[in-house]
Design a protein around this motif. Structure first.
Motif, mmCIF file in Angstrom:
data_model
loop_
_atom_site.group_PDB
_atom_site.id
_atom_site.type_symbol
_atom_site.label_atom_id
_atom_site.label_comp_id
_atom_site.label_asym_id
_atom_site.label_seq_id
_atom_site.Cartn_x
_atom_site.Cartn_y
_atom_site.Cartn_z
ATOM 1 N N UNK A 1 0.839 -1.193 0.000
ATOM 2 C CA UNK A 1 0.000 0.000 0.000
ATOM 3 C C UNK A 1 0.874 1.244 0.000
ATOM 4 N N UNK A 2 0.345 2.337 -0.534
ATOM 5 C CA UNK A 2 1.075 3.605 -0.562
ATOM 6 C C UNK A 2 1.451 4.010 0.856
ATOM 7 N N UNK A 3 2.694 4.402 1.036
ATOM 8 C CA UNK A 3 3.172 4.838 2.338
ATOM 9 C C UNK A 3 3.891 3.755 3.125
ATOM 10 N N UNK A 4 3.781 2.506 2.697
ATOM 11 C CA UNK A 4 4.430 1.401 3.414
ATOM 12 C C UNK A 4 5.703 0.908 2.722
ATOM 13 N N UNK A 5 6.115 1.577 1.657
ATOM 14 C CA UNK A 5 7.257 1.116 0.878
ATOM 15 C C UNK A 5 8.544 1.051 1.703
ATOM 16 N N UNK A 6 8.812 2.061 2.514
ATOM 17 C CA UNK A 6 10.043 2.093 3.333
ATOM 18 C C UNK A 6 10.050 0.951 4.356
ATOM 19 N N UNK A 7 8.920 0.724 4.986
ATOM 20 C CA UNK A 7 8.815 -0.356 5.976
ATOM 21 C C UNK A 7 9.017 -1.702 5.301
ATOM 22 N N UNK A 8 8.392 -1.877 4.131
ATOM 23 C CA UNK A 8 8.542 -3.127 3.379
ATOM 24 C C UNK A 8 10.000 -3.338 2.980
ATOM 25 N N UNK A 9 10.669 -2.283 2.551
ATOM 26 C CA UNK A 9 12.084 -2.401 2.161
ATOM 27 C C UNK A 9 12.933 -2.889 3.342
ATOM 28 N N UNK A 10 12.646 -2.402 4.546
ATOM 29 C CA UNK A 10 13.390 -2.856 5.732
ATOM 30 C C UNK A 10 13.098 -4.324 6.038
ATOM 31 N N UNK A 11 11.842 -4.736 5.888
ATOM 32 C CA UNK A 11 11.498 -6.145 6.093
ATOM 33 C C UNK A 11 12.255 -7.035 5.101
ATOM 34 N N UNK A 12 12.311 -6.591 3.845
ATOM 35 C CA UNK A 12 12.998 -7.359 2.798
ATOM 36 C C UNK A 12 14.486 -7.469 3.112
ATOM 37 N N UNK A 13 15.076 -6.388 3.562
ATOM 38 C CA UNK A 13 16.494 -6.396 3.924
ATOM 39 C C UNK A 13 16.765 -7.405 5.037
ATOM 40 N N UNK A 14 15.871 -7.448 6.027
ATOM 41 C CA UNK A 14 16.035 -8.382 7.145
ATOM 42 C C UNK A 14 15.922 -9.849 6.698
ATOM 43 N N UNK A 15 15.194 -10.088 5.596
ATOM 44 C CA UNK A 15 15.039 -11.453 5.093
ATOM 45 C C UNK A 15 16.176 -11.877 4.161
ATOM 46 N N UNK A 16 17.048 -10.929 3.830
ATOM 47 C CA UNK A 16 18.183 -11.270 2.977
ATOM 48 C C UNK A 16 18.091 -10.792 1.550
ATOM 49 N N UNK A 17 17.090 -9.975 1.215
ATOM 50 C CA UNK A 17 16.989 -9.410 -0.129
ATOM 51 C C UNK A 17 18.108 -8.411 -0.374
ATOM 52 N N UNK A 18 18.541 -8.290 -1.621
ATOM 53 C CA UNK A 18 19.602 -7.342 -1.966
ATOM 54 C C UNK A 18 19.147 -6.487 -3.151
ATOM 55 N N UNK A 19 19.928 -5.469 -3.472
ATOM 56 C CA UNK A 19 19.603 -4.549 -4.581
ATOM 57 C C UNK A 19 18.171 -4.028 -4.447
ATOM 58 N N UNK A 20 17.820 -3.582 -3.264
ATOM 59 C CA UNK A 20 16.458 -3.153 -2.953
ATOM 60 C C UNK A 20 16.195 -1.781 -3.572
#
Length: 134
Positions: free
Chosen positions: A11-30
């Protein structure tokens, strides 16, 4: 393991929070986009994303990428893909989209053109047409 691009819609406005969650799971090139975050990961990251991302609405693994300037162009480019890599003959398909384009004013029409292209591809190859889930 092989790494590939993954897209998580939110949802709009949650992109930054989602990016942090992805980083914690091991995603790269976010990379943060409009109501989405793209990143790179392997199958393990993809599975963890589906299981643990709290702010993602959907987690997608893009299979092809191209630009289309009209519904007819979309049809031709979707029809040029070898769909047996992704869909078995007679299998059910579902298509969803998010469009931010002046070339496509009706997102439902774009879905119908893509669905037609996939079904026509199978029929022209002499194969059973996929079922379509609406």
């Amino acid at each position: 393991m092989n790494k590939f691009k993954i897209v998580a819609k939110t949802l709009a406005g949650l992109e930054e929070i989602l990016a942090k969650e992805i980083e914690q799971l091991g995603g790269s090139n976010i990379a943060i986009g409009n109501r989405m975050v793209s990143y790179v990961g392997d199958k393990k990251v993809l599975y963890k994303s589906n299981l643990w991302l709290r702010t993602a609405l959907r987690v997608l693994k893009p299979v092809e990428r191209f630009e289309a300037s009209s519904p007819e162009d979309l049809y031709e480019k979707v029809k040029a893909i070898d769909w047996t890599k992704y869909v078995e003959e007679g299998q059910t398909i579902a298509i969803d989209n998010t469009i931010f384009s002046e070339n496509f004013r009706n997102s439902r029409y774009a879905i119908y053109r893509a669905k037609d292209a996939i079904c026509d591809w199978f029929v022209e190859k002499g194969m059973k047409r996929p079922r379509v889930s609406v």
